[in-house]
Design a protein around this motif. Structure first.
Motif, PDB file in Angstrom:
ATOM      1  N   GLU A   9       0.797  -1.439   0.041  1.00 54.44           N
ATOM      2  CA  GLU A   9      -0.173  -0.049  -0.008  1.00 54.44           C
ATOM      3  C   GLU A   9       1.190   1.369   0.006  1.00 54.44           C
ATOM      4  O   GLU A   9       0.850   2.342  -0.788  1.00 54.44           O
ATOM      5  N   TYR A  10       1.656   1.555   1.037  1.00 60.91           N
ATOM      6  CA  TYR A  10       2.679   2.356   1.307  1.00 60.91           C
ATOM      7  C   TYR A  10       3.613   2.268  -0.321  1.00 60.91           C
ATOM      8  O   TYR A  10       4.012   3.528  -0.684  1.00 60.91           O
ATOM      9  N   TYR A  11       4.178   1.374  -1.061  1.00 65.68           N
ATOM     10  CA  TYR A  11       4.850   1.865  -2.443  1.00 65.68           C
ATOM     11  C   TYR A  11       4.093   1.824  -3.188  1.00 65.68           C
ATOM     12  O   TYR A  11       3.992   2.855  -4.234  1.00 65.68           O
ATOM     13  N   GLN A  12       2.454   1.826  -3.199  1.00 67.40           N
ATOM     14  CA  GLN A  12       1.724   2.545  -4.107  1.00 67.40           C
ATOM     15  C   GLN A  12       1.358   4.163  -3.856  1.00 67.40           C
ATOM     16  O   GLN A  12       1.955   4.714  -4.796  1.00 67.40           O
ATOM     17  N   ALA A  13       1.044   4.573  -2.678  1.00 69.48           N
ATOM     18  CA  ALA A  13       1.164   5.773  -2.246  1.00 69.48           C
ATOM     19  C   ALA A  13       2.246   6.489  -2.874  1.00 69.48           C
ATOM     20  O   ALA A  13       2.358   7.567  -3.238  1.00 69.48           O
ATOM     21  N   LEU A  14       3.871   6.000  -2.971  1.00 64.73           N
ATOM     22  CA  LEU A  14       4.692   6.690  -3.240  1.00 64.73           C
ATOM     23  C   LEU A  14       5.174   7.118  -4.810  1.00 64.73           C
ATOM     24  O   LEU A  14       5.254   7.825  -5.300  1.00 64.73           O
ATOM     25  N   ILE A  15       4.890   5.797  -5.587  1.00 72.92           N
ATOM     26  CA  ILE A  15       4.379   5.624  -7.059  1.00 72.92           C
ATOM     27  C   ILE A  15       3.374   6.787  -7.520  1.00 72.92           C
ATOM     28  O   ILE A  15       3.989   7.406  -8.208  1.00 72.92           O
ATOM     29  N   TYR A  21      -0.172  10.508   2.544  1.00 76.72           N
ATOM     30  CA  TYR A  21       0.281   9.943   3.166  1.00 76.72           C
ATOM     31  C   TYR A  21       1.618  10.492   3.971  1.00 76.72           C
ATOM     32  O   TYR A  21       2.990   9.527   4.845  1.00 76.72           O
ATOM     33  N   GLU A  22       1.446  11.897   3.631  1.00 72.24           N
ATOM     34  CA  GLU A  22       2.368  13.016   4.606  1.00 72.24           C
ATOM     35  C   GLU A  22       2.512  12.672   5.504  1.00 72.24           C
ATOM     36  O   GLU A  22       1.430  12.296   6.336  1.00 72.24           O
ATOM     37  N   GLY A  23       3.733  12.269   6.087  1.00 70.24           N
ATOM     38  CA  GLY A  23       3.459  12.030   7.758  1.00 70.24           C
ATOM     39  C   GLY A  23       2.912  10.396   7.889  1.00 70.24           C
ATOM     40  O   GLY A  23       3.099  10.004   9.365  1.00 70.24           O
ATOM     41  N   CYS A  36      12.978   9.642   2.185  1.00 71.09           N
ATOM     42  CA  CYS A  36      11.887  10.866   1.739  1.00 71.09           C
ATOM     43  C   CYS A  36      10.896  10.335   2.209  1.00 71.09           C
ATOM     44  O   CYS A  36      10.652   9.322   2.766  1.00 71.09           O
ATOM     45  N   ARG A  37       9.936  11.064   1.790  1.00 67.94           N
ATOM     46  CA  ARG A  37       8.258  11.604   1.998  1.00 67.94           C
ATOM     47  C   ARG A  37       7.936  10.859   0.937  1.00 67.94           C
ATOM     48  O   ARG A  37       8.207  11.171  -0.128  1.00 67.94           O
ATOM     49  N   PRO A  38       6.772  10.695   1.358  1.00 64.71           N
ATOM     50  CA  PRO A  38       6.031   9.651  -0.231  1.00 64.71           C
ATOM     51  C   PRO A  38       5.979  10.954  -1.043  1.00 64.71           C
ATOM     52  O   PRO A  38       6.093  10.297  -2.299  1.00 64.71           O
ATOM     53  N   THR A  39       5.547  11.835  -1.457  1.00 69.43           N
ATOM     54  CA  THR A  39       5.204  12.381  -2.584  1.00 69.43           C
ATOM     55  C   THR A  39       6.829  12.935  -2.721  1.00 69.43           C
ATOM     56  O   THR A  39       7.199  13.921  -4.073  1.00 69.43           O
ATOM     57  N   CYS A  70      13.329  16.016  -1.144  1.00 68.87           N
ATOM     58  CA  CYS A  70      11.990  16.708  -0.478  1.00 68.87           C
ATOM     59  C   CYS A  70      11.975  16.810   1.281  1.00 68.87           C
ATOM     60  O   CYS A  70      11.119  17.185   1.437  1.00 68.87           O
ATOM     61  N   ARG A  71      13.304  17.011   1.202  1.00 71.98           N
ATOM     62  CA  ARG A  71      13.687  17.355   3.287  1.00 71.98           C
ATOM     63  C   ARG A  71      12.328  16.499   3.848  1.00 71.98           C
ATOM     64  O   ARG A  71      11.382  17.309   4.258  1.00 71.98           O
ATOM     65  N   PRO A  72      12.803  15.054   4.047  1.00 69.22           N
ATOM     66  CA  PRO A  72      11.756  14.553   4.867  1.00 69.22           C
ATOM     67  C   PRO A  72      11.406  14.973   5.766  1.00 69.22           C
ATOM     68  O   PRO A  72      10.437  14.874   6.993  1.00 69.22           O
ATOM     69  N   LEU A  73      12.662  16.151   7.216  1.00 70.43           N
ATOM     70  CA  LEU A  73      12.538  16.468   7.758  1.00 70.43           C
ATOM     71  C   LEU A  73      11.870  17.784   8.536  1.00 70.43           C
ATOM     72  O   LEU A  73      12.045  19.222   9.302  1.00 70.43           O
ATOM     73  N   SER A  74      11.853  18.144   7.138  1.00 74.40           N
ATOM     74  CA  SER A  74      10.803  19.679   7.584  1.00 74.40           C
ATOM     75  C   SER A  74       9.572  19.104   7.133  1.00 74.40           C
ATOM     76  O   SER A  74       9.123  18.331   6.257  1.00 74.40           O
ATOM     77  N   HIS A  75       8.393  20.372   7.348  1.00 75.50           N
ATOM     78  CA  HIS A  75       7.023  20.459   7.799  1.00 75.50           C
ATOM     79  C   HIS A  75       6.650  21.002   6.188  1.00 75.50           C
ATOM     80  O   HIS A  75       7.004  21.871   5.985  1.00 75.50           O
ATOM     81  N   PRO A  76       5.370  19.839   4.879  1.00 74.59           N
ATOM     82  CA  PRO A  76       4.967  20.194   4.142  1.00 74.59           C
ATOM     83  C   PRO A  76       5.328  21.661   3.687  1.00 74.59           C
ATOM     84  O   PRO A  76       4.723  21.592   4.735  1.00 74.59           O
TER      85      PRO A  76
END
Ligand SMILES: [Zn+2]
Length: 348
Positions: A9-15, A21-23, A36-39, A70-76
């Motif tokens: 499911e996560y992989y689909q969201a990633l693609i 799925y953020e967060g 990375c973050r999903p987006t 995507c800087r996964p440690l920053s808030h979108p």
């Protein structure tokens, strides 16, 4: 560990770069070592090169570094300049231990840094830096002993990777094989997060959550007291505790049988022996424990010995709570203590 169907499911969201799925999850990419973050706009990895995590901290502990794109440690939509600078500073030297004066050098106020990190990622900056540092060291452990055995044969002098990360936490490597006694460290994944087990061929010396505050100090203490070098590897007691932990988390085991080596003071040993007598599914207060030991006034010393327990879960310091019913402290974090108490209350 995340279930196989959820990983799909996560992989689909990633693609699909699905922002819903953020967060919810982060993805570590094994081929590049970044998470990375999903987006993330970067090209998507193959499924088999992905490792999924529910928190950024878990990704850091698994030795991934944050993606620059995507800087996964920053808030979108809200990249804090301060946070970005601090994350970059950690990446310049990931094995560094941060002190308040280091913040001054970066002209950053330590308490502001702490607050901003906590708000955005649910962990402090020091917690972040620690997770990154531990992750680097643990990478060696996760890879298993093959790499290190090869390095041992070649002599440690030539292996800078080992010295840089692993040895800062596990201590100096042996200069000559057989010069000192050797303990082996291994990584164990559990429902409550990764743990590290350290043992020789006969007994276990330490079992802790990898993100436990003070773990580095504890390992250093173990190393000095036993005059040992610690290298990645697996021994029979590690096999044994891995199996037992699995059964414990499945609700099929109440009492651990893996042999333990006590490398503590006699008083600590006395407290830990008493802790082992608290039945599965029950709790005691610190005051009760002090009374049982015959030192009702040594309440604080008993609490300290309880906190110094190097065998998380096995020696059930999580079964000791405050007299008023509050959970009290726990080295591995209150959420875990609560989980363990509830898990045991369900019985076996
Ligand atoms: Zn990315």
């Amino acid at each position: 560990m995340i279930k196989a169907e959820i990983q799909q499911e996560y992989y689909q969201a990633l693609i699909n770069k699905n922002p819903a799925y953020e967060g919810i999850f982060y993805v570590g990419v094994k081929t590049t070592g970044v998470f990375c973050r999903p987006t993330c706009p970067a090209r998507k990895p193959k499924f088999e090169n992905c490792e999924f995590f529910e928190t950024a901290q878990q990704a850091l502990l698994a030795s991934f570094r944050p993606c620059q794109r995507c800087r996964p440690l920053s808030h979108p939509n809200h990249v804090s300049e301060l946070v970005r600078r601090l994350v970059e500073a950690v990446e310049e030297n990931p094995s560094r231990r941060w002190k308040d004066k280091d913040f001054q050098e970066l002209s950053v106020d330590a308490s502001t840094a702490r607050r901003q990190f906590k708000k955005r990622f649910g962990m402090t900056f020091v917690g972040y830096a620690r997770a990154r540092r531990m992750g680097l060291a643990m990478k060696q452990i996760r890879k298993g002993d093959a790499v290190i055995e090869a390095q041992l044969e070649a002599g440690y002098e030539s292996s800078s990777g080992f010295r840089d990360a692993f040895s800062r936490i596990m201590g100096a490597a042996p200069t000559l094989l057989g010069e000192k006694s050797i303990l082996k460290a291994s990584w164990i994944d559990t429902k409550l997060g990764p743990m590290i087990a350290i043992a020789d061929e006969a007994a276990l010396y330490l079992l802790e959550f990898v993100d436990r505050r003070g773990l580095e100090r504890e390992v250093e203490c173990l190393r000095q007291k036993t005059k040992s070098a610690i290298i990645p590897g697996i021994t029979p007691p590690i096999h044994s505790i891995e199996k037992e932990l699995h059964a414990y988390f499945e609700g099929q085991l109440k009492e651990f049988k893996t042999s333990l080596f006590f490398w503590s003071s006699p008083f600590q040993k006395r407290v830990w022996e008493e802790l082992q007598k608290i039945p599965f599914g029950e709790t005691r207060s610190y005051a009760q424990l002090a009374t049982t030991i015959g030192k009702p006034s040594a309440f604080r010393a008993v609490a300290n010995a309880n906190g110094a327990n190097p065998f998380a879960i096995i020696i059930p310091c999580h079964r000791v709570i405050n007299t008023n019913g509050d959970l009290g402290g726990y080295g591995g974090g209150i959420a875990r203590k609560k989980w363990l108490i509830n898990h045991e209350k369900k019985g076996v």
